[in-house]
Design a protein around this motif. Structure first.
Motif, PDB file in Angstrom:
ATOM      1  N   ARG A   1      46.236   7.025  19.339  1.00 45.51           N
ATOM      2  CA  ARG A   1      45.782   8.356  19.744  1.00 45.51           C
ATOM      3  C   ARG A   1      45.296   9.173  18.552  1.00 45.51           C
ATOM      4  NH1 ARG A   1      51.342   9.514  23.154  1.00 45.51           N
ATOM      5  NH2 ARG A   1      51.027   7.954  24.803  1.00 45.51           N
ATOM      6  N   ARG A   2      44.805   8.508  17.552  1.00 42.72           N
ATOM      7  CA  ARG A   2      44.403   9.184  16.314  1.00 42.72           C
ATOM      8  C   ARG A   2      43.367  10.277  16.570  1.00 42.72           C
ATOM      9  NH1 ARG A   2      44.715   8.063  10.676  1.00 42.72           N
ATOM     10  NH2 ARG A   2      43.660   9.805   9.650  1.00 42.72           N
ATOM     11  N   HIS A   3      42.497  10.067  17.547  1.00 41.14           N
ATOM     12  CA  HIS A   3      41.428  11.038  17.829  1.00 41.14           C
ATOM     13  C   HIS A   3      41.971  12.351  18.378  1.00 41.14           C
ATOM     14  CE1 HIS A   3      42.295   9.102  21.646  1.00 41.14           C
ATOM     15  NE2 HIS A   3      41.600  10.025  22.290  1.00 41.14           N
ATOM     16  N   LEU A   4      43.245  12.371  18.758  1.00 43.84           N
ATOM     17  CA  LEU A   4      43.852  13.583  19.311  1.00 43.84           C
ATOM     18  C   LEU A   4      44.701  14.329  18.287  1.00 43.84           C
ATOM     19  CD1 LEU A   4      44.917  12.200  22.802  1.00 43.84           C
ATOM     20  CD2 LEU A   4      42.941  13.648  22.270  1.00 43.84           C
TER      21      LEU A   4
ATOM     22  N   GLU B   1      42.874  16.996  12.103  1.00 44.51           N
ATOM     23  CA  GLU B   1      42.638  16.450  10.767  1.00 44.51           C
ATOM     24  C   GLU B   1      42.218  17.544   9.802  1.00 44.51           C
ATOM     25  OE1 GLU B   1      39.773  13.355  11.200  1.00 44.51           O
ATOM     26  OE2 GLU B   1      41.246  11.896  11.904  1.00 44.51           O
TER      27      GLU B   1
ATOM     28  N   ASP C   1      45.416  18.188  18.337  1.00 41.62           N
ATOM     29  CA  ASP C   1      44.132  18.876  18.248  1.00 41.62           C
ATOM     30  C   ASP C   1      43.753  19.443  19.618  1.00 41.62           C
ATOM     31  OD1 ASP C   1      41.589  19.780  17.808  1.00 41.62           O
ATOM     32  OD2 ASP C   1      40.828  17.924  16.931  1.00 41.62           O
TER      33      ASP C   1
ATOM     34  N   LYS D   1      39.669  17.256  24.603  1.00 39.94           N
ATOM     35  CA  LYS D   1      40.929  16.871  23.967  1.00 39.94           C
ATOM     36  C   LYS D   1      42.113  17.538  24.662  1.00 39.94           C
ATOM     37  CE  LYS D   1      39.104  15.717  19.394  1.00 39.94           C
ATOM     38  NZ  LYS D   1      39.167  15.965  17.937  1.00 39.94           N
TER      39      LYS D   1
ATOM     40  N   GLU E   1      42.876  15.530  27.773  1.00 41.56           N
ATOM     41  CA  GLU E   1      43.522  14.250  27.493  1.00 41.56           C
ATOM     42  C   GLU E   1      44.962  14.451  27.032  1.00 41.56           C
ATOM     43  OE1 GLU E   1      42.688  10.052  25.103  1.00 41.56           O
ATOM     44  OE2 GLU E   1      41.220  11.699  24.986  1.00 41.56           O
TER      45      GLU E   1
END
Length: 282
Positions: free
Chosen positions: A101-104, A107, A126, A132, A135
């Motif tokens: 789930r890195r995209h959530l 950063e 995020d 986002k 999700e």
């Protein structure tokens, strides 16, 4: 302020959340499940005695009428609120979020996940875009479903003020919009939902999100209890900690701004068999 015992429950919550994804009722991302006609949302009592059991679940002491426990635990025999870490990751789930789930994860400018300085094992989620948020609400919604399936009456979702630790990458509007998805999910499962901390956002949180009550940590210590009660009336509960009181606990209870449901606990919320255990109430 983050809940002091979140790290203690992380590993158990990871397993519980995965179970919920498999066993919980199907729902679209972030969508509420329609409540049955016979069911009704029951807010926490506005009087009585709260025990805050995030670090360990144990038989409530005599006189306790209200208990908060982590979502990995089971409800007590009294009105029970389910703790959900909704805006940051649990320590035991680091690998899951980094690998799947890195995209959530929020950063920084170097592409590294932003962590909570007070809880360096927790990444900030995020909430900056509708996609986002949707999700994330689906993922955290599975834990809310788990709370409902276990028989909890309400959830408290930590921690609305994560945007303050986002290095300017998130706004209060992002988090309120995301919280609204979680509130809809909770209400769809006939659960009351509580605002956790973030006194300065109480008015917006209630009107825009639909929170039913508020849970404060140390509102007396930080002189902000009235910020909650001005919005939620008697639907406020407070937890003060033995290591950082403003005056004595007697002073806390005698303050007219202190909520009727106020509890004193040890900082790490350990069980009665631990020498650090402390419990008292107004």
């Amino acid at each position: 302020m983050a809940s002091p015992a979140r790290a203690l429950a992380g590993a158990a919550l990871a397993a519980a959340a995965l179970t919920a994804c498999a066993a919980g009722p199907p729902a679209s991302a972030g969508a509420a499940v329609e409540p049955s006609a016979a069911a009704a949302i029951e807010k926490p009592p506005t009087s009585g005695v709260l025990d805050y059991q995030l670090g360990a679940a144990y038989t409530p002491p005599a006189g306790v009428t209200l208990v908060t426990r982590d979502s990995s635990a089971s409800p007590a025999s009294v009105y029970s609120i389910c703790y959900v870490n909704g805006f940051q990751t649990q320590p035991g789930e680091k690998s899951l979020w980094l690998n799947q789930r890195r995209h959530l994860l929020l950063e920084d400018s170097s592409g590294n996940p932003v962590v909570d300085p007070g809880w360096p094992d927790e990444f900030l989620l995020d909430t900056s875009t509708p996609a986002k948020r949707t999700e994330l609400a689906s993922i955290i919604g599975a834990t809310i479903d788990l709370c409902a399936n276990k028989g909890f009456k309400a959830v408290e979702v930590d921690n609305l003020d994560s945007y303050l630790r986002s290095r300017g990458k998130l706004t209060v509007g992002d988090n309120l919009a995301y919280a609204k998805l979680l509130a809809d999910r909770a209400h769809g499962r006939n659960l009351a939902i509580g605002q956790k901390n973030s006194a300065e956002q109480a008015a917006q949180a209630k009107s825009q999100v639909g929170f039913d009550f508020a849970v404060s940590e140390e509102c007396h210590r930080w002189e902000e209890c009235s910020s909650y009660s001005d919005v939620y009336g008697k639907n406020v509960m407070d937890v003060e900690y033995t290591d950082d009181l403003r005056g004595t606990f007697e002073d806390v209870c005698e303050d007219p701004d202190t909520p009727a449901v106020t509890t004193l606990r040890d900082r790490f919320l350990v069980g009665p068999n631990d020498p650090g255990y402390a419990f008292d109430h107004c």
